[in-house]
Enzyme design. Structure first.
Site, PDB file in Angstrom:
ATOM      1  N   SER A 183      78.584  29.679  72.033  1.00  0.00           N
ATOM      2  CA  SER A 183      79.311  30.381  73.169  1.00  0.00           C
ATOM      3  C   SER A 183      78.341  30.640  74.498  1.00  0.00           C
ATOM      4  O   SER A 183      76.932  30.685  74.057  1.00  0.00           O
ATOM      5  CB  SER A 183      79.265  31.763  72.208  1.00  0.00           C
ATOM      6  OG  SER A 183      80.454  32.130  72.780  1.00  0.00           O
ATOM      7  N   TYR A 196      78.545  39.606  67.186  1.00  0.00           N
ATOM      8  CA  TYR A 196      78.680  38.003  67.644  1.00  0.00           C
ATOM      9  C   TYR A 196      77.587  36.774  68.948  1.00  0.00           C
ATOM     10  O   TYR A 196      77.187  36.713  68.331  1.00  0.00           O
ATOM     11  CB  TYR A 196      80.215  38.034  68.646  1.00  0.00           C
ATOM     12  CG  TYR A 196      80.838  36.429  68.805  1.00  0.00           C
ATOM     13  CD1 TYR A 196      81.468  36.137  67.963  1.00  0.00           C
ATOM     14  CD2 TYR A 196      80.121  36.026  70.136  1.00  0.00           C
ATOM     15  CE1 TYR A 196      81.594  34.615  68.275  1.00  0.00           C
ATOM     16  CE2 TYR A 196      81.249  35.476  70.479  1.00  0.00           C
ATOM     17  CZ  TYR A 196      81.725  34.432  69.514  1.00  0.00           C
ATOM     18  OH  TYR A 196      82.772  32.663  69.585  1.00  0.00           O
TER      19      TYR A 196
END
Length: 291
Positions: A183, A196
């Site tokens: 990401s 995350y």
């Protein structure tokens, strides 16, 4: 010629929320999975793929593209996402390929090994592994980030990657491809996604090391790092609900990406066209700078 700043102008994310993992079918503004646009050309003919998180979002778009490129596809997903998985199975079968549905929870260590076994048995082998399933829940203050959420985020995003790859390796022949999903958060972490973002940076490092280890065996390991992409994950606690109308506007393109814009990256890394691409992170993020 397509102006990328004008694409998907008809998709206007609203401040809505979903319980649980979120469903594509529950989105008011449906994500584009490429179901009406992706055209295959046999780039993955005869290949056998397992995709975690394959029922919706990026995983679903990748599954559709793989099938239309000639691959049979097994999908891992949470049982609560069965309706989305059934839809993707239909699209895979419409492409003339075999679809295998494998409901379960990636935090279950036995399940991570079992989905590999079931894929090999059902498809007659395995040569593409896409580790895409993930957990993302925003928390504004570290004091409010529970140990349980921290551990579950790592178990879903990192431990499952390790366990699934470990189970798959005995079955992967030379020429196989392992692709993980990182990401933009690994490079530009948001203050409310500490756990995350940390898992996504870990995925990058894990895959770069593993790529060097497996390259002599003819198995390529690479990573795709999406930017802000419109998926059910965002409406199911991945982002603050009130911020969804502005989701993706921070990119140079001024909009969120769609899963259909990610699928070609996974096809490229799975196909022989990327035979000399190993240990790389392919950024699909609307122009957000990365190191």
């Amino acid at each position: 010629m397509v102006d990328p700043t004008k694409l998907y102008a008809d998709i206007d994310p609203q401040a809505i929320s979903q319980d649980g993992p979120g469903l594509d079918s529950g989105l008011r503004d449906k994500a584009d999975l490429g179901e009406d646009s992706y055209r295959g050309s046999g780039r993955l003919a005869g290949r056998k793929a397992l995709i975690t998180g394959g029922d919706s979002g990026i995983g679903a778009a990748t599954a559709i593209a793989f099938a239309r490129e000639g691959a049979d596809v097994a999908l891992s997903y949470l049982p609560e996402e069965q309706s989305d998985a059934d839809r993707i199975r239909g699209l895979i079968e419409d492409a003339g390929r075999t679809a295998v549905l494998l409901p379960g929870d990636l935090t279950d260590r036995a399940y991570c090994a079992d989905i590999v076994t079931q894929t090999v048995e059902a498809l007659g082998g395995l040569d593409i592994l896409v580790c895409n399933g993930g957990k993302q829940q925003h928390v504004e203050k570290l004091e409010d980030l529970t140990v349980e959420q921290f551990e579950e985020t790592f178990a879903t995003n990192v431990d499952a990657l390790f366990l699934t790859v470990k189970a798959a390796l005995p079955h992967l022949p030379a020429g196989s491809s392992i692709i993980a999903t990182s990401s933009i958060q690994a490079y530009q972490p948001s203050e409310n996604l500490v756990d995350y973002a940390s898992t996504k940076a870990t995925i990058n490092t894990f895959c770069k090391g593993l790529a060097q280890q497996l390259a002599p065996r003819g198995i390529r390991v690479n990573v795709v790092a999406p930017g802000p992409i419109w998926t059910p994950l965002q409406t199911a606690g991945g982002q603050p609900t009130e911020e969804l109308p502005e989701f993706g506007e921070q990119t140079p393109l001024g909009r969120a990406g769609q899963p259909a814009e990610l699928a070609p990256a996974y096809v490229f890394l799975a196909s022989g066209e990327s035979s000399y691409v190993i240990g790389e992170t392919l950024h699909v993020n609307g122009g957000m700078p990365t190191p």
